[in-house]
Design a protein around this motif. Structure first.
Motif, mmCIF file in Angstrom:
data_model
loop_
_atom_site.group_PDB
_atom_site.id
_atom_site.type_symbol
_atom_site.label_atom_id
_atom_site.label_comp_id
_atom_site.label_asym_id
_atom_site.label_seq_id
_atom_site.Cartn_x
_atom_site.Cartn_y
_atom_site.Cartn_z
ATOM 1 N N GLU C 259 0.854 -1.287 0.038
ATOM 2 C CA GLU C 259 0.108 -0.029 0.042
ATOM 3 C C GLU C 259 0.962 1.330 0.116
ATOM 4 N N ILE C 260 1.905 1.362 0.757
ATOM 5 C CA ILE C 260 2.746 2.359 0.909
ATOM 6 C C ILE C 260 3.716 2.715 -0.372
ATOM 7 N N GLU C 331 8.711 -4.604 -14.936
ATOM 8 C CA GLU C 331 9.101 -4.425 -13.745
ATOM 9 C C GLU C 331 8.039 -3.699 -12.654
ATOM 10 N N PRO C 332 7.452 -4.194 -11.734
ATOM 11 C CA PRO C 332 6.750 -3.341 -11.022
ATOM 12 C C PRO C 332 7.771 -2.111 -10.404
ATOM 13 N N LEU C 333 7.003 -1.028 -10.218
ATOM 14 C CA LEU C 333 7.793 0.067 -9.622
ATOM 15 C C LEU C 333 6.970 0.710 -8.675
ATOM 16 N N PRO C 334 7.545 1.136 -7.780
ATOM 17 C CA PRO C 334 7.042 1.898 -6.520
ATOM 18 C C PRO C 334 6.409 3.340 -7.448
ATOM 19 N N ARG C 335 5.162 3.556 -6.711
ATOM 20 C CA ARG C 335 4.641 4.978 -7.447
ATOM 21 C C ARG C 335 3.919 5.694 -6.508
ATOM 22 N N ILE C 336 3.643 6.936 -6.937
ATOM 23 C CA ILE C 336 3.028 7.774 -5.691
ATOM 24 C C ILE C 336 1.472 8.111 -6.215
ATOM 25 N N CYS C 337 1.253 7.805 -7.295
ATOM 26 C CA CYS C 337 -0.162 8.283 -7.965
ATOM 27 C C CYS C 337 -0.833 7.127 -8.033
#
Lengths: 87, 361, 337
Positions: C259-260, C331-337
């Motif tokens: 989630e983060i 590749e899965p990447l961390p995101r903010i949106c």
């Protein structure tokens, strides 16, 4: 347009009015903790408060009274739905 | 997770869905401003069970989608410069400019670091004093306070190799630009959740007053969304548009003055180009002269290239809510997540990506 | 050996190489076949058909909570053999080392490989080491290939799925993927996140022995996660798969970390889990076997195969809606949106 999640404060440090101090808090949720910044939070938190965290910053303190009132209101709305309409 | 799980309670959802159906007494068209709302509505499965007559269209609230092609090209040109290290949110990595993305730049040796927080980019600059770190700033009001705080921290910590290329945008201006268009016919707005944490629910009053639009601020969990849609349907049915805040645990009427103050200290308003919408006056942010040493555009003397939109790409129309992804001739044919042509497909919350990923089950 | 790091000489086949093999590799990996240090290992014939698999490991960081690149390399190839119902016989070990790689780290990894090999009962019978100049490799790359034996009558493959089959997942999703993601620079989440790397062949052997023909397909959902593996299986057997979101097992820590960072457990790698496509009639039996094993203690049914557009995977959400689960495109990447 923004992922943000509520996490609980376990530690606070820094001075809210002095940006030369490191304004950080440690927050946790379900066994995960991280250090986040308090530079832009609306009100300085206390331990036990919940903060809305986005990209490593607290963007708002979570108003627990409002949360409780909100969910209660929604539950009432749900309960008042007559059974026959649920089918 | 506390304050999340209660609002995902599926036992509440059934009666709420019934209430939504009941409240939908006439057809209505609502614009979801916020990309994260678009995603959440698809993801929770709400899209697949909306009552008939309730039409949801997606608006310009996806910061990556509205980043202009020329800004993307400038980002990539910066990354390709020797001695420069760009730091980005993961969302930007695969967004196409005219001739490729930052992922392509990385594969030819550009230093592209994906970070979770802008503060991580500042730490990167401190750890790599010989590189000029450029943080590529995209995002709306949820994100800009953190960027502002990072620039302030850079000044206090005297980190001289940290800069930000600001393409940050602010929310109410594009809405008025859209709503002034007589072709756009909507009854209400599902207003952003976390942007509103910063700007306050009161920011939308002007839209109620000027356009008689139902405006409901909602959170992102299933119960929040259903509750928000119910209130929109009721407002439209009763002909009584107003600003209603259904996310009071995270949004107040006045927002977050401390965050707004931080933004105002570092940034000032500027006209900004929105992909598909053109230049909207005072809709963006640029770094103030006091902090110009952290302004990547000034440090690297950036000239924005004239970029061309890809032929046939309907991202602009889709961002304005005038077209839906299936109506774009490139959707899922030439434009796919593996080979995105426009940002609406590549951004994780782009309308086309959401449709492709979650649509039509 | 007096040096502290790997030198180009260690890969050139001369005395430096011999030193490395004798003093390090054989110290930990020794067995009757390897000891001969011949160009090839000769294996005795076994009844049945041969299964053969290969995989390369380039994970960064090389040490992480729950394991390291060596352990991963042993378990990964053992699991690939097990997924076809094969009993793993032996492994090869190919190393590509970067000049300057710390010998202390290499020793740790070799020790870990030895331990994983020993506790799974699958020996390393042949190997190779090369060294590339500094900057041309990333510390250490590992390739393991493995040979296994499959019973004559066993046909476990992705084309065998039938409508009505159930999809079992042997345990929680995303543990390995999120652990690696959070260990990368700049993402400092603390908490009980560790890789689930584990060898599954013992549990698989029991499953095959007891359920036999009812096991149609097995797959270990590594890169791309459960979502990608199920898309592949659905396409291979030309059916659709329907999942139930509430039944997807995820630990609270993994869920929160996702989630983060804006990630989805369905798309994150697993290194100690398997999907089992099993006939409806024998599902309960399969679950009973898996629950009796450490590796499958949290196994549960997450969905089933249905008639439908070939290759489509759909997930039913708790509110009665649904959405399509597409395969991962990058590749899965961390995101903010």
């Amino acid at each position: 347009m923004c992922l943000a999640i509520p996490m609980r404060v376990t530690q606070v440090s820094g001075d809210p009015d002095d940006f030369t101090t490191s304004q950080v808090a440690t927050v946790d949720a379900d066994g995960i903790s991280q250090e986040i910044r308090l530079d832009v939070v609306d009100r300085w938190p206390e331990i036990g408060d919940y903060l809305i965290i986005h990209a490593g910053f607290a963007i708002h303190t979570l108003d627990e009274e409002e949360a409780k009132a909100n969910i209660e209101l929604i539950r009432k709305m749900a309960e008042s739905m007559p059974e026959e309409l649920l089918r | 997770m506390k304050y999340v799980d209660e609002f995902r309670d599926s036992a509440l959802a059934r009666p709420l869905l019934a209430e939504l159906k009941k409240s939908c007494t006439r057809p209505l068209r609502v614009m979801e401003v916020c990309g994260s709302h678009t995603m959440a509505i698809f993801r929770n499965g709400i899209r697949s069970i909306l009552p008939e007559g309730f039409e949801l269209i997606s608006g310009p609230g996806c910061p990556v989608c509205v980043t202009s092609a020329s800004h993307m090209d400038a980002f990539i040109a910066m990354a390709d410069q020797p001695g420069v290290r760009v730091a980005i949110f993961g969302d930007l990595f695969r967004v196409p400019g005219s001739t490729g993305s930052l992922a392509n730049a990385s594969s030819r040796g550009a230093k592209v670091d994906i970070v979770y927080s802008p503060m991580d980019a500042l730490d990167l600059a401190a750890a790599n004093p010989r590189d000029l770190v450029v943080f590529l700033g995209v995002g709306f009001e949820t994100t800009t306070p953190g960027i502002a705080a990072t620039i302030k921290a850079a000044k206090l910590r005297k980190i001289t190799n940290f800069t930000v290329f600001s393409t940050h945008k602010v929310m109410p201006p594009p809405l008025t630009a859209l709503l002034d268009d007589p072709e756009l016919r909507i009854d209400g707005l599902l207003c952003p959740g976390h942007v509103s944490s910063i700007i306050g629910a009161g920011a939308y009053q002007v839209l109620v007053d000027k356009y008689r639009l139902a405006c409901v601020v909602a959170g992102f969990e299933t119960v929040d969304l259903l509750n928000g849609l119910i209130l929109l349907a009721r407002q439209v049915a009763n002909g009584a548009p107003a600003v209603e805040n259904t996310y009071p645990r995270a949004v107040s009427w006045e927002g977050n003055p401390r965050a707004l103050k931080m933004v105002a200290e570092i940034f000032e308003p500027v006209d900004m180009e929105w992909r598909g919408l053109g230049v909207i006056p005072e809709s963006g942010l640029r770094i103030r002269p006091d902090y110009s040493e952290f302004d990547a555009e000034k440090r690297l003397d950036v000239v924005l290239p004239e970029a061309e939109e890809a032929k046939g790409c309907r991202c602009g129309e889709i961002l304005k809510g005038k077209s839906s992804p299936p109506e774009c001739p490139l959707f899922n044919t030439r434009c796919t997540p593996a080979n995105p042509i426009g940002p609406c497909m590549v951004s994780s919350e782009g309308t086309c990506a959401a449709y492709q990923k979650y649509g039509g089950a | 050996m007096s040096e502290k790091t790997i030198l180009l000489d260690h890969g050139s086949g001369g005395t430096a190489s011999q030193d490395l093999i004798g003093n390090l590799f054989l110290k930990y990996l020794d067995n009757a076949i390897l000891h001969g240090l011949e160009d090839s290992a000769i294996l005795e014939n076994q009844p049945g058909r041969l299964a053969f698999s290969t995989d390369s490991y380039v994970v960064d960081p090389i040490f992480f909570p729950g394991g390291d690149i060596g352990k991963l390399a042993v378990h990964g190839t053992i699991n690939d053999l097990a997924m076809r119902g094969a009993r793993p016989l032996c492994l090869s070990l190919g190393l590509i080392l970067e000049e300057g790689f710390a010998l202390a780290d290499l020793e740790k990894i070799i020790a870990s490989i030895a331990e994983a090999s020993k506790s799974s009962g699958v020996p390393i019978v042949t190997g190779d080491t090369k060294v590339v100049p500094k900057g041309k490799g990333d510390k250490i790359f590992i390739n393991t290939s493995g040979i296994g034996i499959v019973d004559e009558n066993l046909d476990i493959s992705s084309t065998r799925g039938r409508p009505g089959d159930n999809v079992i997942l042997s345990g929680t999703m995303g543990d390995h993927g999120i652990t690696i993601m959070t260990r990368r620079a700049g993402i400092s989440l603390q908490g009980r996140l560790e890789s689930d790397t584990m060898a599954l062949h013992t549990m698989v052997a029991k499953l095959v022995a007891e359920v036999g023909d009812g096991v149609h397909t097995m797959r270990d959902p590594t890169r791309g996660g459960v979502a990608t593996s199920l898309n592949e299986i659905a396409a291979s057997c030309k059916l659709s798969i329907e999942l139930k979101e509430e039944d997807l097992p995820v630990t609270p820590e993994v869920r929160t970390a996702c989630e983060i960072l804006g990630l989805e457990p369905l798309y994150l790698a697993n290194e100690g889990k398997c999907l089992v496509i099993v006939s409806a009639e024998q599902t309960q039996q399969a679950l009973a076997v898996m629950h009796g094993c450490r590796e499958g203690a949290q196994a549960q049914v997450i969905g089933r195969l249905i008639e439908g557009p070939p290759g489509r995977v759909v997930i039913n959400t708790p509110i009665g809606g649904s959405r399509i689960v597409t395969p991962l495109h990058g590749e899965p990447l961390p995101r903010i949106c």
